[in-house]
Scaffold this motif. Sequence first.
Motif, PDB file in Angstrom:
ATOM      1  N   ARG A   1       0.835  -1.213   0.000  1.00  0.00           N
ATOM      2  CA  ARG A   1       0.000   0.000   0.000  1.00  0.00           C
ATOM      3  C   ARG A   1       0.864   1.256   0.000  1.00  0.00           C
ATOM      4  O   ARG A   1       2.001   1.242   0.453  1.00  0.00           O
ATOM      5  N   LEU A   2       0.271   2.317  -0.511  1.00  0.00           N
ATOM      6  CA  LEU A   2       0.962   3.602  -0.550  1.00  0.00           C
ATOM      7  C   LEU A   2       0.634   4.395   0.713  1.00  0.00           C
ATOM      8  O   LEU A   2      -0.537   4.611   1.037  1.00  0.00           O
TER       9      LEU A   2
ATOM     10  N   ILE B   1       3.812   4.447  -7.671  1.00  0.00           N
ATOM     11  CA  ILE B   1       2.560   4.150  -6.954  1.00  0.00           C
ATOM     12  C   ILE B   1       1.625   3.235  -7.726  1.00  0.00           C
ATOM     13  O   ILE B   1       0.662   2.738  -7.174  1.00  0.00           O
ATOM     14  N   THR B   2       1.883   3.019  -8.986  1.00  0.00           N
ATOM     15  CA  THR B   2       0.997   2.123  -9.736  1.00  0.00           C
ATOM     16  C   THR B   2       1.718   0.836 -10.090  1.00  0.00           C
ATOM     17  O   THR B   2       1.464  -0.213  -9.499  1.00  0.00           O
ATOM     18  N   ARG B   3       2.663   0.933 -11.005  1.00  0.00           N
ATOM     19  CA  ARG B   3       3.295  -0.286 -11.509  1.00  0.00           C
ATOM     20  C   ARG B   3       4.161  -0.975 -10.457  1.00  0.00           C
ATOM     21  O   ARG B   3       4.034  -2.172 -10.215  1.00  0.00           O
TER      22      ARG B   3
ATOM     23  N   GLN C   1      -4.560   7.951  -4.809  1.00  0.00           N
ATOM     24  CA  GLN C   1      -4.252   6.522  -4.728  1.00  0.00           C
ATOM     25  C   GLN C   1      -3.655   6.130  -3.381  1.00  0.00           C
ATOM     26  O   GLN C   1      -3.313   4.965  -3.177  1.00  0.00           O
ATOM     27  N   ALA C   2      -3.495   7.103  -2.490  1.00  0.00           N
ATOM     28  CA  ALA C   2      -2.897   6.799  -1.184  1.00  0.00           C
ATOM     29  C   ALA C   2      -3.845   5.936  -0.357  1.00  0.00           C
ATOM     30  O   ALA C   2      -5.039   6.221  -0.249  1.00  0.00           O
ATOM     31  N   ASP C   3      -3.309   4.874   0.215  1.00  0.00           N
ATOM     32  CA  ASP C   3      -4.114   4.004   1.085  1.00  0.00           C
ATOM     33  C   ASP C   3      -4.106   4.523   2.514  1.00  0.00           C
ATOM     34  O   ASP C   3      -5.103   4.438   3.216  1.00  0.00           O
ATOM     35  N   ASN C   4      -2.938   5.040   2.930  1.00  0.00           N
ATOM     36  CA  ASN C   4      -2.801   5.534   4.303  1.00  0.00           C
ATOM     37  C   ASN C   4      -2.229   6.945   4.277  1.00  0.00           C
ATOM     38  O   ASN C   4      -1.260   7.198   3.553  1.00  0.00           O
ATOM     39  N   ILE C   5      -2.813   7.831   5.055  1.00  0.00           N
ATOM     40  CA  ILE C   5      -2.227   9.166   5.238  1.00  0.00           C
ATOM     41  C   ILE C   5      -2.024   9.378   6.731  1.00  0.00           C
ATOM     42  O   ILE C   5      -2.960   9.196   7.526  1.00  0.00           O
TER      43      ILE C   5
END
Length: 496
Positions: free
Chosen positions: A157-158, A379-381, A406-410
């Motif tokens: 995850r990002l 963040i994608t590939r 596209q961030a999963d966690n901030i």
Amino acid sequence: MKIFSKQRDTLDILAFPQEVVVEKGQYLLVSEGDKFMLVQVIDVNYADIPGILEDMLREVSLEIVNHENIFDPFDAGSLTMMIKEARIIRCKIRCVVEGNRTVHNSSWLPSRFKSSISVAKADLLRSIMKLSGKRKIHIGMVGEEDFWVDAESFDGRLTIITGKKETGKSHITKLISTTLVEYGALVIVLDINGEYVNLKRRVDGSQSNIALRHEVLEPGRNFRVSTEDVGLRTFMDILIHVYDTPSSSSREFFRIWNAIKKNKGKVTLRDLIEVIQRTQLHESVKEALMSRLMAIEATGIITDEEGCVISFEEVVKRAGGKMLVINLRDLLPSTRRMVVEYLLSKLTELLQARRLPPIFLVAEEAHLYLRDTYWDDVITRMRHLGLSPIFVTNQPDSIPETTYRQADNIILFNFTNEADLEAIAKTSRIDSESVKTIAASLPPRYCLLIGYLVRDIPVVVKVREVDVETMGKTRLFFELFDRQLHIPKLEKEQIA
């Protein structure tokens, strides 16, 4: 406390001063029967009572004229005073829980008079979030209780960690990354300030838990690679994106590289320089290529000395379950970008070929050395290939909006600048009002966790201390000056 009103996802609760012990970001439970609503406090205001301005002006005027308080033998004023001091606690509805079922968009409304309101405990929050990972990271405290998140929440995850200076971003990044290493993960850190090089030591000088799993690579010293290892594609990326080589010169370089490869079977930096010197090229092309190759050679990172080079693949493989710190401190900006170009290109190649296990990449102030096209790539590939990025920045507007989406966690620390808050608010996974009101009031070392790691139930956490040498402390002239003159440091009590 009683429910006063509800507008969309906002619930206003009426309370008297002695009941208002809540803080921004705290959770309250509004219960009725076996159901309860989980609401988060985002602000506390005075209740808007009709005629209160006129009433207060009258009281103040009488006090000024009579030089004393109004005579009130039956203490009727105390009741009036309580009404005037009433508060409105503004909350955001996060979910409704009935038994084991959690609903985020429920239309259920508890009774204004039969419902009860209480403070939600950290354990209850964790159970509602259903945080059931095998590996826990002790982040800090929620209220007076410890709070953990799952280490698995960062895997694949990002994660973006942002906040203004000196609020604790690097601190929590070290906490998370060292814990991931303790769980056996491979963490690669792009360390721009040399803050991670001493994580193998505790504050008292003894070895930390990751002392034997901590390795520092210094570009140009113990981190040198061969031209062949860099490869044509990465070399071209370095020439084009780092040194702004014109397309005509790049095409000639491409041709020369392939010619050397065909004739000798191997390409070295010295061969490239000699062939370009001998070949008949337009003077501007020759000058452009020579100046850039000489600059690359001067960095000492790409070299032809066989005994000095390392195989990055071998280093990464050897570092399984370790923290690999790439120390970018003291490097020129162009050299820094060259190192990052090589690393990301190499990591992509190794991950694509499944020659590396999934890894975590920590990038501090990534906007300083990561070109725009790499943002989307990372963040994608790359995350689908097994790279879990953790970006740390104090300039949220330096990260493209597409990245935030596209961030999963901030992990959000204090911001007071409206533009910074706006940049995050419009793309985060919670409403913008919560972001702006809560983040603006966070003290240092407090953060707002948003996204998957708290299952979209944002939580304010006081980050715990880390028992390692973090090297992120600000160097102060007067502190050093006093220490050299043996002037004792004033304690807080003495200052007060």
